[in-house]
Each structure stands twice: as structure tokens, then as C-alpha cells.
Design a protein around this motif. Structure first.
Motif, PDB file in Angstrom:
ATOM      1  N   LEU A   5       7.911  31.657  -2.513  1.00 18.09           N
ATOM      2  CA  LEU A   5       8.408  31.509  -3.875  1.00 18.09           C
ATOM      3  C   LEU A   5       8.244  32.818  -4.620  1.00 18.09           C
ATOM      4  CD1 LEU A   5       7.147  28.105  -5.253  1.00 18.09           C
ATOM      5  CD2 LEU A   5       9.404  28.697  -4.448  1.00 18.09           C
ATOM      6  N   LEU A  43      16.970  26.352 -10.809  1.00 19.73           N
ATOM      7  CA  LEU A  43      15.638  26.978 -10.875  1.00 19.73           C
ATOM      8  C   LEU A  43      14.939  27.024  -9.517  1.00 19.73           C
ATOM      9  CD1 LEU A  43      16.091  27.131 -13.957  1.00 19.73           C
ATOM     10  CD2 LEU A  43      13.685  26.601 -14.209  1.00 19.73           C
ATOM     11  N   ARG A  47      13.764  30.463  -7.594  1.00 14.10           N
ATOM     12  CA  ARG A  47      12.391  30.675  -7.104  1.00 14.10           C
ATOM     13  C   ARG A  47      12.406  31.015  -5.616  1.00 14.10           C
ATOM     14  NH1 ARG A  47       8.141  28.926 -10.140  1.00 14.10           N
ATOM     15  NH2 ARG A  47       7.130  30.500  -8.854  1.00 14.10           N
TER      16      ARG A  47
ATOM     17  N   GLU B  40       5.896  23.970  -7.873  1.00 17.11           N
ATOM     18  CA  GLU B  40       6.745  24.844  -8.688  1.00 17.11           C
ATOM     19  C   GLU B  40       8.243  24.716  -8.423  1.00 17.11           C
ATOM     20  OE1 GLU B  40       5.070  28.814  -9.628  1.00 17.11           O
ATOM     21  OE2 GLU B  40       3.607  28.347  -8.059  1.00 17.11           O
ATOM     22  N   ARG B  57      10.252  17.562 -15.238  1.00 13.90           N
ATOM     23  CA  ARG B  57       9.466  18.590 -14.555  1.00 13.90           C
ATOM     24  C   ARG B  57       9.394  19.835 -15.437  1.00 13.90           C
ATOM     25  NH1 ARG B  57       8.121  14.691 -11.070  1.00 13.90           N
ATOM     26  NH2 ARG B  57       8.895  15.001  -8.941  1.00 13.90           N
ATOM     27  N   CYS B  59       8.159  22.572 -14.602  1.00 14.02           N
ATOM     28  CA  CYS B  59       8.381  23.771 -13.776  1.00 14.02           C
ATOM     29  C   CYS B  59       9.866  24.083 -13.667  1.00 14.02           C
ATOM     30  CB  CYS B  59       7.785  23.606 -12.385  1.00 14.02           C
ATOM     31  SG  CYS B  59       8.628  22.416 -11.307  1.00 14.02           S
ATOM     32  N   LEU B  60      10.705  23.121 -13.990  1.00 19.20           N
ATOM     33  CA  LEU B  60      12.150  23.328 -13.865  1.00 19.20           C
ATOM     34  C   LEU B  60      12.833  23.461 -15.220  1.00 19.20           C
ATOM     35  CD1 LEU B  60      13.152  20.981 -10.918  1.00 19.20           C
ATOM     36  CD2 LEU B  60      12.433  23.372 -10.874  1.00 19.20           C
TER      37      LEU B  60
END
Lengths: 298, 162
Positions: A5, A43, A47, B40, B57, B59-60
Motif C-alpha cells: 500500500l 481510493l 493505495r 486501509e 469506511r 479510510c475510503l
């Protein structure tokens, strides 16, 4: 996960307030930009280094794209409507139950609260769960760009993993779903029952008229580079009397839709299931869904 | 850029870049360390917070996307002592290392606000997005059912908005 990540890199950020502004930004920044809707695909991809946009265009202020509108013979869903919102809308529950069945098996509550119907389609994963359901519902999508507006059948929308017919300056604004009196269902198979990526998914929509299959639609996900309509399976069923025998023939034909040479160029260890397993499961799921819809052998 | 939102019932603002996640913003800028960093990428549930009452979430989410919203973490539940959900988790031993627990508690809050008396199947559906490596989930499900009973008994004199 195969890759390390990385932190979210820097990017320019825009939160436009109109579709016209989005189109303009897309045409200015082109390939360097990505649209951000729910973020549940973009996202994680950022990552994992699969997407590294220099510009992010956040759609959160486009309230005008968040709606469900019922008309007499179709339902229009704004592309930025969250999956939870779509599945919790009464007219969708009563008139498009196969879509609700698919959505409720997609991800988990937290994902569905942010993920959008447009995002699920535009991300164009071969395993996208709304796709087989929308394909058997004969859905169309509205795309708006510099050249104007166009409505295309979903069956022509996907080109490959992560690839669609959308032009650089286009965004999806609406999903248009005709409403018909038909029986439908959606089944998926993953490594576990809950919150799992589909290894294979099947959706079907049929009318049974005087014991005969009519207006048959069958679609599968995660078995080819795009979600696909299974035309061989449909042809076997169309116009035939409902019977164990015809269901068996259709389910066997489903195996042919799993075409290993059409899978993406990933090496063996990255494939999430073997071709043989997917072929066997194509047979199992198509048989299971047809039996469920026709109550044959139950 | 400046982001303004309501955090655990109070106005909050932060100066941050667009690439800061809501998770990092809550942990680093607001020191709300109940929100955990797990995978994550949205798969484990440890980072779950409530945004406008909905479990999501963190993290998103980019922190900037929380502009104008109401964000709730576990710290916001235990304002007048422990919340009945927290008490139920304690009573039923629904935790060991505690890492998944804040996420479990917040999704439970959202569940019970939506379905006051869920069946065990409904509990499992709602908690599907939360991984626990310690407990085997049984005690967590019992805690959720117990909390629903406790909240039900508590609300006999109040009308709850649907």
C-alpha cells in the motif's frame, strides 16, 4: 493483496457544482483526471498504485445526480445515487426486485452507503455486481460530454476490465431501467457468503407464459473480461416449455460462456479461481437460478 | 483547505490537504484514536465511523468529503457514561484485543437506530463488513441482541423518530 500500500499521493482537487463544470474539467485535464463518487473503488486502487490521478474531480456536490424517478414503464436512477439509496427506494423494491437482490449482495453496508450505481458501472470490473442484474433488465445509461448527451444500452457499455465506451470528457448521469412484469433473480458465489468479491455471478429475468419461457435474459459476471449477456443460454430457453430437461441444456451451455482465452492477461497465480471451477459453477448457478424462478424440481 | 463539520455533536474544523483521509484526520488532527487503522482499503471495518448516522469506511473517505456532515465516533457515544451498546459489549465479553470493537459498536448503533429489534440474521448481515480475529463473533452477536433489548426497555417513555 499482491501489492504494497502506498499513501495517497498529491493531486489537484475539484468539487464542481454542475454537470457542465464536470464535463469542462474532464475535457481540460483528460487522462490525468479521475472522477470521485463513493470512493470505494478509486481510493483502494490509488493505495495499491493501480490508479494515480493527478487531478480528482469530486462529484459530492452534484445533488442533481442523486435521485430515483418512477415513470409509468421505467425507472430513472441518478448515477450518483448510493447503492443503499437505490435498494431502499420503494418503487425499486417493488418493480426492480432483481436489482435490489444484486445490490444487497454487493459489498457490505458501509460500502453500499457510499458506493454509487454509476461508479459500480463506470469502474467496469468484470465482477461488478449491479451489472448482470442491469443487463437482464435491459438497462440503458446516459452519458454526457462535450459532444452532448447520448443514451446507450448497457450491453454495449463495457469493453474490458476497467474499460468502457465512455469518452474522455464524459460522465454517466443516469441509469434508465425499463419495468416489465417478469421474474428475476441474482446469485453470486465468492469465497464466503458475506462481503466477498464475486468469483462468478448470474442474473436472469424471464417471463413464463402458459408454461413457456418468454423474453429470456441471462447474464453472468466475473467469467469474462466484461459482464456478459449469455446469448447461447437465452436461445436455448426462448420459446421452450419449462422443464428440467431444457434447464439442464441451458445450464450446460452456460459453461461455454466461460472462455479462458478471453480472460485478462494475468498469470495463473493472480486468477481468483480456475477456469474449470468457473465452468462448473456456471452450470450450477444457472441451473439453480432457473429452478428458483420456475420452481421446477422444488 | 479548511473543512468544517460537526464532530460528536460539536462544531469542528481542520486545515488539511485534499489527500488526507477522514481516518487520518480523526486520528491525527482530532486525536480520536478509537477509530482504528486496519487494512486501509475498506475491507476490515476497523475504521468505520458514522457520517450523518450511516456507517461508512473512514479510510475510503477524503476528509474534505465530510464537509458539512455529522461525524460520530465511539467517543461521541459515551458522553453521559457508557452507552448501553458499550455496556452490552462489556457484559457479554464481546471483545478481546478490542481492535474491531469501535467499528462493531458504531455499526451496532446504526443498526439499532434502523431496526430496533433485529433478528440474529439481520445482525449478521449488518456486521458482515467487520472482521474480528479474536472472538469468533458469537459474543458480539449476543452483545448486539442484548443492547437492543436494553435500549428497547429504556425507551418505553420516549418516541423515537423513524
Amino acid at each position: 493483496m499482491q501489492s504494497e500500500l502506498r499513501p495517497l499521493g498529491s493531486f489537484e482537487y475539484y468539487a464542481p457544482v454542475s454537470v457542465a463544470e464536470v464535463v469542462n474539467l474532464l475535457s481540460v485535464f483528460g487522462e490525468e483526471s479521475r472522477l470521485l463518487a463513493g470512493g470505494t473503488d478509486l481510493l483502494p486502487q490509488m493505495r495499491m498504485g493501480k490508479q494515480l490521478p493527478k487531478v480528482i474531480i469530486d462529484l459530492r456536490k452534484l445533488g442533481e445526480l442523486r435521485y430515483v424517478k418512477e415513470e409509468s414503464s421505467l425507472i430513472r436512477i441518478g448515477a450518483c445515487t448510493t447503492l443503499t439509496e437505490v435498494a431502499n427506494t420503494r418503487c425499486v423494491q417493488s418493480r426492480l426486485p432483481v436489482l435490489v437482490e444484486a445490490i444487497n449482495q454487493l459489498g457490505c453496508i458501509e460500502i453500499r452507503n457510499r458506493a454509487t450505481i454509476g461508479g459500480n458501472l463506470c469502474n467496469a470490473s468484470p465482477a461488478a455486481d449491479t451489472a448482470p442484474a442491469l443487463l437482464v433488465l435491459d438497462a440503458h445509461v446516459k452519458l454526457v460530454g462535450l459532444e452532448g448527451e447520448r443514451v446507450v444500452p448497457l450491453s454495449e457499455f463495457f469493453l474490458g476490465p476497467g474499460k468502457t465506451i465512455m469518452r474522455r470528457s464524459e460522465l454517466m448521469t443516469e441509469v434508465i431501467v425499463p419495468v416489465k412484469e417478469k421474474k428475476g433473480g441474482f446469485l453470486k458465489l465468492g469465497r464466503r457468503h458475506g462481503f466477498t468479491l464475486s468469483l462468478i455471478s448470474v442474473s436472469a429475468s424471464v417471463q413464463i407464459q402458459d408454461g413457456v419461457f418468454r423474453d429470456v435474459r441471462v447474464a453472468m459476471g466475473a467469467i469474462a473480461p466484461t459482464p456478459v449477456r449469455c446469448q447461447q443460454v437465452e436461445a436455448i430457453l426462448e420459446g421452450e416449455k419449462v422443464s428440467e430437461e431444457v434447464i439442464e441444456r441451458a445450464a450446460l451451455a452456460a459453461k461455454e460462456e466461460v472462455n479462458p482465452s478471453r480472460e485478462t492477461g494475468k498469470s495463473r497465480e493472480y486468477r481468483r479461481a480456475t477456469d474449470d471451477y468457473r465452468r462448473e459453477m456456471a452450470y450450477v448457478l444457472v441451473k439453480r437460478i432457473l429452478k428458483k424462478l420456475t420452481e421446477v424440481g422444488i | 483547505m479548511k473543512v468544517k463539520f460537526i464532530l460528536n455533536g460539536n462544531p469542528a474544523s481542520a486545515e488539511l490537504g485534499p489527500n488526507e483521509t477522514l481516518l487520518d484526520c480523526l486520528r491525527q488532527k482530532f486525536k480520536l484514536t478509537s477509530v482504528k487503522k486496519g487494512c486501509e482499503v475498506g475491507e476490515c471495518g476497523a475504521c468505520t465511523v458514522l457520517v450523518n448516522g450511516l456507517p461508512v469506511r473512514s479510510c475510503l473517505m477524503l476528509a474534505v468529503q465530510a464537509e458539512g456532515s455529522e461525524v460520530t465516533t465511539v467517543e461521541g457515544l459515551s458522553v453521559e457514561g457508557l452507552h448501553p451498546i458499550q455496556k452490552a459489549f462489556l457484559e457479554k465479553n464481546a471483545y478481546q484485543c478490542g481492535y474491531c470493537t469501535p467499528g462493531m459498536i458504531l455499526v451496532t448503533k446504526a443498526l439499532l437506530d434502523t431496526i430496533p429489534f433485529p433478528s440474529p440474521e439481520e445482525v449478521k448481515e449488518w456486521l458482515e463488513g467487520h472482521l474480528c480475529r479474536c472472538t469468533g463473533y458469537e459474543q458480539i452477536i449476543e452483545a448486539v441482541l442484548s443492547a437492543s433489548k436494553a435500549l428497547g426497555e429504556k425507551s418505553h417513555n420516549t418516541w423515537k423518530a423513524v
